[in-house]
Motif scaffolding. Sequence first.
Motif, PDB file in Angstrom:
ATOM      1  N   SER B  70      20.923 -99.469  -2.535  1.00 16.95           N
ATOM      2  CA  SER B  70      21.009 -98.665  -1.541  1.00 16.95           C
ATOM      3  C   SER B  70      20.840 -97.157  -1.527  1.00 16.95           C
ATOM      4  CB  SER B  70      22.208 -99.009  -0.606  1.00 16.95           C
ATOM      5  OG  SER B  70      23.295 -98.401  -1.190  1.00 16.95           O
ATOM      6  N   PHE B  77      22.467 -96.484  -5.057  1.00 17.97           N
ATOM      7  CA  PHE B  77      23.510 -97.414  -5.466  1.00 17.97           C
ATOM      8  C   PHE B  77      23.165 -98.734  -5.770  1.00 17.97           C
ATOM      9  CE2 PHE B  77      27.177 -94.523  -5.055  1.00 17.97           C
ATOM     10  CZ  PHE B  77      26.731 -93.657  -4.116  1.00 17.97           C
ATOM     11  N   GLU B  79      24.784-102.424  -6.292  1.00 17.17           N
ATOM     12  CA  GLU B  79      26.011-103.061  -6.165  1.00 17.17           C
ATOM     13  C   GLU B  79      26.058-104.614  -6.028  1.00 17.17           C
ATOM     14  OE1 GLU B  79      26.628-100.532  -2.435  1.00 17.17           O
ATOM     15  OE2 GLU B  79      28.608-101.189  -2.667  1.00 17.17           O
ATOM     16  N   GLU B  81      28.999-107.134  -4.801  1.00 12.87           N
ATOM     17  CA  GLU B  81      30.592-106.900  -4.411  1.00 12.87           C
ATOM     18  C   GLU B  81      31.325-108.037  -5.014  1.00 12.87           C
ATOM     19  OE1 GLU B  81      29.915-105.138   0.021  1.00 12.87           O
ATOM     20  OE2 GLU B  81      30.881-106.972  -0.095  1.00 12.87           O
ATOM     21  N   ARG B  84      32.732-106.808  -8.001  1.00 16.89           N
ATOM     22  CA  ARG B  84      33.175-105.559  -7.867  1.00 16.89           C
ATOM     23  C   ARG B  84      32.499-104.383  -8.608  1.00 16.89           C
ATOM     24  NH1 ARG B  84      38.938-107.328  -8.247  1.00 16.89           N
ATOM     25  NH2 ARG B  84      38.891-109.223  -6.736  1.00 16.89           N
ATOM     26  N   LEU B  85      31.144-104.326  -8.885  1.00 15.91           N
ATOM     27  CA  LEU B  85      30.542-103.456  -9.536  1.00 15.91           C
ATOM     28  C   LEU B  85      29.814-102.671  -8.617  1.00 15.91           C
ATOM     29  CD1 LEU B  85      29.403-105.356 -12.874  1.00 15.91           C
ATOM     30  CD2 LEU B  85      31.332-103.599 -12.427  1.00 15.91           C
ATOM     31  N   TYR B  86      29.408-101.291  -8.960  1.00 11.94           N
ATOM     32  CA  TYR B  86      28.396-100.668  -8.490  1.00 11.94           C
ATOM     33  C   TYR B  86      27.868 -99.630  -9.605  1.00 11.94           C
ATOM     34  CZ  TYR B  86      30.985 -96.338  -8.420  1.00 11.94           C
ATOM     35  OH  TYR B  86      31.939 -95.097  -8.624  1.00 11.94           O
ATOM     36  N   GLY B  87      26.494 -99.393  -9.601  1.00  7.65           N
ATOM     37  CA  GLY B  87      26.000 -98.510 -10.326  1.00  7.65           C
ATOM     38  C   GLY B  87      25.369 -97.328  -9.562  1.00  7.65           C
ATOM     39  N   SER B  88      25.351 -96.218 -10.083  1.00  9.91           N
ATOM     40  CA  SER B  88      24.707 -95.111  -9.297  1.00  9.91           C
ATOM     41  C   SER B  88      23.507 -94.291 -10.047  1.00  9.91           C
ATOM     42  CB  SER B  88      25.678 -94.243  -8.652  1.00  9.91           C
ATOM     43  OG  SER B  88      26.473 -93.750  -9.784  1.00  9.91           O
ATOM     44  N   GLY B  89      22.887 -93.571  -9.364  1.00  3.49           N
ATOM     45  CA  GLY B  89      21.859 -92.774 -10.139  1.00  3.49           C
ATOM     46  C   GLY B  89      20.912 -91.887  -9.255  1.00  3.49           C
ATOM     47  N   ASP B  98      22.443 -98.072 -14.674  1.00  7.41           N
ATOM     48  CA  ASP B  98      23.922 -97.956 -14.497  1.00  7.41           C
ATOM     49  C   ASP B  98      24.688 -99.181 -14.287  1.00  7.41           C
ATOM     50  OD1 ASP B  98      26.320 -96.075 -12.807  1.00  7.41           O
ATOM     51  OD2 ASP B  98      25.942 -95.833 -15.014  1.00  7.41           O
ATOM     52  N   LYS B 101      24.801-101.379 -17.451  1.00  6.71           N
ATOM     53  CA  LYS B 101      25.818-100.799 -18.430  1.00  6.71           C
ATOM     54  C   LYS B 101      27.181-101.116 -17.923  1.00  6.71           C
ATOM     55  CE  LYS B 101      23.171 -96.636 -19.956  1.00  6.71           C
ATOM     56  NZ  LYS B 101      23.102 -95.353 -19.360  1.00  6.71           N
ATOM     57  N   HIS B 102      27.627-101.099 -16.644  1.00  7.63           N
ATOM     58  CA  HIS B 102      29.210-101.578 -16.450  1.00  7.63           C
ATOM     59  C   HIS B 102      29.526-103.043 -16.512  1.00  7.63           C
ATOM     60  CE1 HIS B 102      29.834 -97.553 -14.675  1.00  7.63           C
ATOM     61  NE2 HIS B 102      28.968 -97.552 -14.080  1.00  7.63           N
TER      62      HIS B 102
END
Lengths: 97, 136
Positions: B70, B77, B79, B81, B84-89, B98, B101-102
Motif C-alpha cells: 500500500s 508499505f 505488510e 499481519e 506482524r511485519l511491515y516493510g517500508s520504502g 525491506d 530483511k525483517h
Amino acid sequence: MQVDRRVIESSLLSKGFEKQESSHHTYFHHIYVGKYTGATTYTSRGTKYKTYNIGLLGKMKKQLLLGSTKDVYDLCSCPMTGEAYLQYLKDNNKITN
Amino acid sequence: MNTSIIENYNADLADRLASTPLHYQCSGLSAVTTMDNIGGNWAYRPAPIFTIPVDARKLLMKKPISVKVSREDDLFFAENETLRLYGSGSTHLEAIEDFCKHLMYFFEHYKNTPDSKLMGESLKLKELYKDLFLEE
C-alpha cells in the motif's frame, strides 16, 4: 500525531525493551522476567524515518500488541509507563507463563 | 415555466429507460479510484512472496507469504499481519525488499532463541517462523 525516532528509541529502552542492531534497522524486543514476550518493533535509520508519523506509528500497533495508534503514541512518547504497558499486556492476556 | 420542457424531459426519460436492459446487474468491477496524483493513498491486492534473496542465494518459502502493498503519503508499505511485519520504502519494491530483511531477521531470531526464553505471543510467532523456508 508524530514522534521523533530518538524519542521512540529511548522510551522503549526505558520501558522493558532490549535493543538489537542490524545494518539498517534497530530492533526492540520486550522482555519480562528474562523472557521475550513477543512484543517487538523496529525503527529504520533513513532520513525519511527521523520522525514517525501516524502512519508509521499505526504499523507498530500490532507489533507492540496494542489496541490503538494512540496507545503506540503514548508508549513511545512517555505518557504510558513501562508498568502500565506491562499491565496492559497482562490484562489482555498477551503475557502468559 | 414552459411546460414543453417537462414534456421533453419525460420523453427523454422514457427513451433512456427503454434502452436500459431489463436484467441489469453491476459488472462486479472494483470501485473506481482516483489517480495517484489526486488520491495519494492506495493499496494493491495482496501479492505472494515465493523466494527471499539472502546474500548470493535465494531461500524458497515452503508456502508463499501474502504481502499487502500500500501507499500512504510518500511511503510505500509491504505488510503481513499474521507475522506482524511491515516493510517500508520510497517505492513498492523497496518496501518489499525491506519486508524481506525483517522476515530474515525474525526467522534467525526465533531459530536461535530457545523456547525457555520465550513466552506468550513470542512462542506463537516462533511456531509460525519455524518451517518457513526450504533452502535452494
